[in-house]
Design a protein around this motif. Structure first.
Motif, PDB file in Angstrom:
ATOM      1  N   MET A 136       0.818  -1.211   0.000  1.00 18.36           N
ATOM      2  CA  MET A 136       0.000   0.000   0.000  1.00 18.36           C
ATOM      3  C   MET A 136       0.847   1.255   0.000  1.00 18.36           C
ATOM      4  N   ALA A 137       1.962   1.227   0.722  1.00 14.43           N
ATOM      5  CA  ALA A 137       2.713   2.472   0.917  1.00 14.43           C
ATOM      6  C   ALA A 137       3.668   2.760  -0.232  1.00 14.43           C
ATOM      7  N   LEU A 138       4.229   1.700  -0.857  1.00  9.80           N
ATOM      8  CA  LEU A 138       5.325   1.953  -1.784  1.00  9.80           C
ATOM      9  C   LEU A 138       4.936   2.774  -3.016  1.00  9.80           C
ATOM     10  N   PRO A 139       3.876   2.384  -3.773  1.00 10.23           N
ATOM     11  CA  PRO A 139       3.615   3.155  -4.988  1.00 10.23           C
ATOM     12  C   PRO A 139       3.434   4.652  -4.742  1.00 10.23           C
ATOM     13  N   PRO A 140       2.531   5.058  -3.822  1.00  9.25           N
ATOM     14  CA  PRO A 140       2.417   6.504  -3.612  1.00  9.25           C
ATOM     15  C   PRO A 140       3.670   7.118  -3.015  1.00  9.25           C
ATOM     16  N   ALA A 141       4.393   6.366  -2.155  1.00 10.63           N
ATOM     17  CA  ALA A 141       5.577   6.964  -1.531  1.00 10.63           C
ATOM     18  C   ALA A 141       6.669   7.197  -2.569  1.00 10.63           C
ATOM     19  N   LEU A 142       6.860   6.218  -3.477  1.00 11.31           N
ATOM     20  CA  LEU A 142       7.854   6.413  -4.530  1.00 11.31           C
ATOM     21  C   LEU A 142       7.427   7.568  -5.433  1.00 11.31           C
ATOM     22  N   GLY A 143       6.128   7.596  -5.765  1.00 10.03           N
ATOM     23  CA  GLY A 143       5.618   8.688  -6.605  1.00 10.03           C
ATOM     24  C   GLY A 143       5.866  10.034  -5.951  1.00 10.03           C
ATOM     25  N   ALA A 144       5.560  10.111  -4.659  1.00  7.73           N
ATOM     26  CA  ALA A 144       5.731  11.379  -3.950  1.00  7.73           C
ATOM     27  C   ALA A 144       7.203  11.785  -3.928  1.00  7.73           C
ATOM     28  N   GLY A 145       8.100  10.797  -3.718  1.00  7.72           N
ATOM     29  CA  GLY A 145       9.529  11.096  -3.737  1.00  7.72           C
ATOM     30  C   GLY A 145       9.955  11.604  -5.102  1.00  7.72           C
ATOM     31  N   ILE A 146       9.411  10.978  -6.171  1.00  8.91           N
ATOM     32  CA  ILE A 146       9.721  11.431  -7.533  1.00  8.91           C
ATOM     33  C   ILE A 146       9.245  12.862  -7.728  1.00  8.91           C
ATOM     34  N   TYR A 147       8.027  13.144  -7.222  1.00  8.06           N
ATOM     35  CA  TYR A 147       7.530  14.513  -7.364  1.00  8.06           C
ATOM     36  C   TYR A 147       8.494  15.498  -6.715  1.00  8.06           C
ATOM     37  N   LEU A 148       8.917  15.185  -5.484  1.00  7.16           N
ATOM     38  CA  LEU A 148       9.766  16.135  -4.750  1.00  7.16           C
ATOM     39  C   LEU A 148      11.096  16.353  -5.458  1.00  7.16           C
ATOM     40  N   SER A 149      11.702  15.262  -5.968  1.00  5.17           N
ATOM     41  CA  SER A 149      13.042  15.450  -6.519  1.00  5.17           C
ATOM     42  C   SER A 149      13.003  15.918  -7.971  1.00  5.17           C
ATOM     43  N   GLU A 150      11.955  15.549  -8.728  1.00  3.07           N
ATOM     44  CA  GLU A 150      11.973  15.865 -10.163  1.00  3.07           C
ATOM     45  C   GLU A 150      11.152  17.102 -10.516  1.00  3.07           C
TER      46      GLU A 150
ATOM     47  N   ALA B 296      11.932   9.485 -19.061  1.00  3.11           N
ATOM     48  CA  ALA B 296      13.295   9.717 -18.586  1.00  3.11           C
ATOM     49  C   ALA B 296      13.397   9.386 -17.102  1.00  3.11           C
ATOM     50  N   ILE B 297      12.368   9.756 -16.353  1.00  2.76           N
ATOM     51  CA  ILE B 297      12.418   9.505 -14.906  1.00  2.76           C
ATOM     52  C   ILE B 297      12.355   8.008 -14.627  1.00  2.76           C
ATOM     53  N   CYS B 298      11.390   7.331 -15.281  1.00  2.00           N
ATOM     54  CA  CYS B 298      11.216   5.904 -14.977  1.00  2.00           C
ATOM     55  C   CYS B 298      12.394   5.091 -15.478  1.00  2.00           C
TER      56      CYS B 298
ATOM     57  N   ILE C  78      15.536   6.176 -16.734  1.00  2.00           N
ATOM     58  CA  ILE C  78      16.919   6.587 -16.516  1.00  2.00           C
ATOM     59  C   ILE C  78      17.180   6.934 -15.058  1.00  2.00           C
ATOM     60  N   VAL C  79      16.422   7.889 -14.533  1.00  2.00           N
ATOM     61  CA  VAL C  79      16.747   8.399 -13.197  1.00  2.00           C
ATOM     62  C   VAL C  79      16.544   7.329 -12.135  1.00  2.00           C
ATOM     63  N   CYS C  80      15.356   6.672 -12.187  1.00  2.00           N
ATOM     64  CA  CYS C  80      15.082   5.661 -11.166  1.00  2.00           C
ATOM     65  C   CYS C  80      16.036   4.492 -11.299  1.00  2.00           C
ATOM     66  N   ARG C  81      16.414   4.180 -12.540  1.00  2.00           N
ATOM     67  CA  ARG C  81      17.325   3.055 -12.713  1.00  2.00           C
ATOM     68  C   ARG C  81      18.704   3.393 -12.161  1.00  2.00           C
ATOM     69  N   ALA C  82      19.095   4.646 -12.336  1.00  2.00           N
ATOM     70  CA  ALA C  82      20.406   5.040 -11.800  1.00  2.00           C
ATOM     71  C   ALA C  82      20.419   4.960 -10.286  1.00  2.00           C
ATOM     72  N   GLY C  83      19.268   5.239  -9.679  1.00  2.00           N
ATOM     73  CA  GLY C  83      19.248   5.216  -8.216  1.00  2.00           C
ATOM     74  C   GLY C  83      18.721   3.920  -7.648  1.00  2.00           C
ATOM     75  N   ARG C  84      18.706   2.864  -8.489  1.00  2.00           N
ATOM     76  CA  ARG C  84      18.022   1.637  -8.087  1.00  2.00           C
ATOM     77  C   ARG C  84      18.522   1.064  -6.761  1.00  2.00           C
ATOM     78  N   ASN C  85      19.843   0.946  -6.641  1.00  2.00           N
ATOM     79  CA  ASN C  85      20.386   0.348  -5.410  1.00  2.00           C
ATOM     80  C   ASN C  85      19.947   1.111  -4.177  1.00  2.00           C
ATOM     81  N   GLY C  86      20.054   2.426  -4.259  1.00  2.00           N
ATOM     82  CA  GLY C  86      19.667   3.247  -3.120  1.00  2.00           C
ATOM     83  C   GLY C  86      18.198   3.071  -2.792  1.00  2.00           C
ATOM     84  N   LEU C  87      17.363   3.007  -3.838  1.00  2.00           N
ATOM     85  CA  LEU C  87      15.926   2.853  -3.612  1.00  2.00           C
ATOM     86  C   LEU C  87      15.636   1.532  -2.916  1.00  2.00           C
ATOM     87  N   VAL C  88      16.257   0.454  -3.411  1.00  2.00           N
ATOM     88  CA  VAL C  88      16.028  -0.855  -2.787  1.00  2.00           C
ATOM     89  C   VAL C  88      16.437  -0.811  -1.320  1.00  2.00           C
ATOM     90  N   THR C  89      17.625  -0.227  -1.053  1.00  2.00           N
ATOM     91  CA  THR C  89      18.074  -0.128   0.335  1.00  2.00           C
ATOM     92  C   THR C  89      17.066   0.627   1.178  1.00  2.00           C
TER      93      THR C  89
END
Lengths: 292, 315
Positions: free
Chosen positions: A90-104, A191-193, A195-206
């Motif tokens: 329940m939390a991950l999709p909106p939380a990731l989306g919200a994080g994307i909004y803030l950074s992008e 580009a976000i989905c 390139i950007v998210c893929r570049a930060g994949r390890n950090g996101l998983v952590t």
């Protein structure tokens, strides 16, 4: 007048200052030792008391009413996994989306500022209040305690944590990557989905795994939402669902039986091992990402 | 027509806008939930406020049979345990941060990560350890030492009677729990101080301690304070660890050895079985706790953003 007096004074001053500095250093090592010693003491206590309870039966038998012989934790273990998994879903999709909004999209904007502010406030909200909130919002209208309500509570706790980590990780991705992607004709979404998210994949998983580890040990929000039971967690949406943290609480405080105390320690050992493994695992596996 | 619709949705520019709206909406969920907290707790506690008025806040009665309730014991207990935790945790957190930030990486990194693990241990395990290990230690060694050997029992607010449970024990556990949080933030503040400033201080012959006190503390005072406030916020709302060791008596504690209760512990203890007026009173207690932690967060955030802004970070 002794010409050497001031010099000697100054020397004593220097010696005193060096002494003070060394003392502070010793004190800081002592404080560090006290903190880590406290941690080791807790770990030792849990292992010492809990190891005796562990065994195949303990992990495969369900918990039993007070006083019964050989209580297990299998139902609570499965219940905890269900509740935590539900919260993550329940939390991950909106939380990731919200994080994307803030950074992008939200760099320096007022809306983003307020969202960040409420995230920080939400991270500071005592977790027992989250339980109260979900109780009034979900348990009262539906009329039932349920594992799903517990998941809702944990999701509320996870949301701001995952959002802030997502933002932090994505902000570290160099802008040159974004610009190159856009220059190749990608849309921003793509580009976000891609390139950007893929570049930060390890950090996101952590970040996600650490958030999961953090909520899986939460007890207070489950007290009035998931409750607990001695049965198998078959009614995730309809019935109180057993889970490890509340089982530990019940066994440690409400039961006079040594059998139950031992089982409580065993359950504590299982929870702690899982959480520490997740934490250490993340740090070791994704170590190189930390230095960026 | 269907094809047209599909085309409209698949149109890259439109998909882009949709994506943007979707992420904005999910971000807006957060302020929504935050407001929801206040509204819901306010709404659910309204009958309690109507019944007792603001006197709920300073009444010391707690009589579920007669339906008379007062929040003062819980509020005082919360403030006392939190203050003990802050006083006990801040100085060690400060010097730990001081040492770790300058330690060579091969020793500094593992140590700070070990300290982070301290924060990862679930609070229910702290509580259990407190109940079965720390309480007996307090009862048999620490409290007799403080009361008799140091003759502190004649001081005001230090009691003669003790059984291991109580405000002091809860405060000590809380101190251990918030130590890693405060220390981590202080470490960041130390790192944020421009290296030029610190190196200049070393250059004119300051010792590490002098640099920390005269340079870093001046420069990052608000950040350090922010770290303390973050710890304060955690200690205020901590439930399980406190619940196990505080004794759970709804009376004003007359000494730091006495049993007491905190808002969070009262909630955890009574909520599941409560109904009627008591339930509304518990919601009112929850609202008080929410407002307290909100104020603490306000201070913490304003301190921390001010430090970041002083360094020119736009976050």
């Amino acid at each position: 007048m002794d010409p050497f007096a001031p010099l000697e004074d100054r020397r004593r001053g220097l010696r005193f200052r060096k002494f003070l500095d060394r003392m502070v250093r010793v004190a800081s090592l002592a404080a560090l030792a006290a903190g880590l010693g406290g941690m080791l003491w807790i770990l030792y206590t849990v292992v010492d008391h809990g190891a005796g309870a562990l065994g195949w039966d303990f992990l495969t038998e369900p918990s039993k009413p007070y006083g019964a012989e050989h209580p297990g934790i299998a139902n609570a273990l499965i219940g905890t996994l269900l509740i935590t998994l539900g919260a993550a879903l329940m939390a991950l999709p909106p939380a990731l989306g919200a994080g994307i909004y803030l950074s992008e999209f939200g760099r320096g904007s007022r809306t983003a500022h307020w969202i960040r502010f409420s995230a920080n406030v939400m991270m500071g909200v005592p977790s027992v209040l989250v339980g109260l909130f979900i109780y009034a919002l979900w348990v009262v209208p539906t009329g039932k305690f349920s594992g799903f309500a517990g998941s809702l509570a944990l999701a509320v706790i996870m949301f701001p944590v995952v959002m802030r980590t997502t933002e932090d990780i994505l902000t570290m991705v160099p802008d040159a990557l974004r610009e190159s992607a856009l220059a190749l004709g990608m849309t921003r979404a793509r580009a976000i989905c891609r390139i950007v998210c893929r570049a930060g994949r390890n950090g996101l998983v952590t970040g996600v795994l650490l958030a999961v580890a953090r909520v899986s040990g939460e007890t207070a929000p489950l007290l009035f939402t998931a409750l607990w039971s001695d049965g198998w967690p078959t009614g995730y949406f309809r019935e109180p669902t057993s889970n490890l943290p509340v089982l530990i609480t019940e066994y440690a405080t409400n039961s006079p039986f040594p059998e139950q105390h031992a089982a409580g320690w065993g359950a504590a050992l299982v929870v702690m091992t899982l959480i520490l493994l997740l934490n250490i695992g993340c740090r070791v596996l994704f170590k190189e990402k930390k230095h960026v | 027509m269907f094809k047209q619709l599909a085309q409209k949705i698949l149109d890259p520019a439109r998909a882009d806008r949709l994506f943007r709206i979707a992420v904005l909406l999910s971000a807006l969920l957060l302020p929504l939930v935050m407001t929801g907290f206040f509204l819901q707790l306010g709404w659910s506690s309204a009958p309690a406020w109507r019944e007792f008025g603001l006197s709920l806040l300073w009444s010391t009665e707690w009589d579920p049979v007669a339906n008379r309730f007062g929040a003062l014991p819980a509020i005082v207990g919360t403030l006392l345990t939190t203050s003990i935790a802050i006083v006990a945790a801040t100085p060690p957190a400060f010097i730990i941060a001081l040492y770790l930030v300058d330690a060579p990486p091969w020793i500094g990194r593992p140590l700070s990560q070990a300290l982070d693990l301290l924060a990862a241990i679930p609070s229910v395990i702290y509580g259990m350890w407190g109940l079965f290990v720390l309480v007996p230690v307090m009862q048999n060694h620490v409290q007799p030492f403080l009361a008799d050997t140091l003759r502190m029992k004649h001081l005001p607010f230090v009691g003669e009677y003790f059984n291991g449970f109580g405000i002091l024990t809860a405060g000590i556990i809380l101190a251990l729990m918030i130590l890693p949080y405060i220390s981590a933030i202080m470490r960041d503040v130390f790192r944020m101080t421009p290296p030029m400033l610190r190196e200049s201080a070393y250059g004119i012959g300051c010792t590490r301690w002098e640099t920390a006190v005269h340079i870093v503390m001046r420069y990052g005072a608000r950040g350090l304070l922010g770290g303390v406030f973050v710890g304060l916020g955690r200690a205020l709302g901590e439930t399980m660890a406190v619940l196990f060791v505080i004794g759970n008596v709804a009376m004003l504690p007359d000494s730091i050895f006495a049993g007491g209760t905190t808002i969070a512990a009262t909630l955890a203890n009574n909520f599941a079985e409560a109904d009627g007026l008591l339930r509304h009173v518990l919601f009112a207690l929850g609202l008080v706790l929410l407002v307290m932690s909100f104020i603490v967060q306000l201070f913490a955030q304003s301190c921390l953003t001010a430090t970041a802004a002083a360094r020119g970070e736009e976050r």
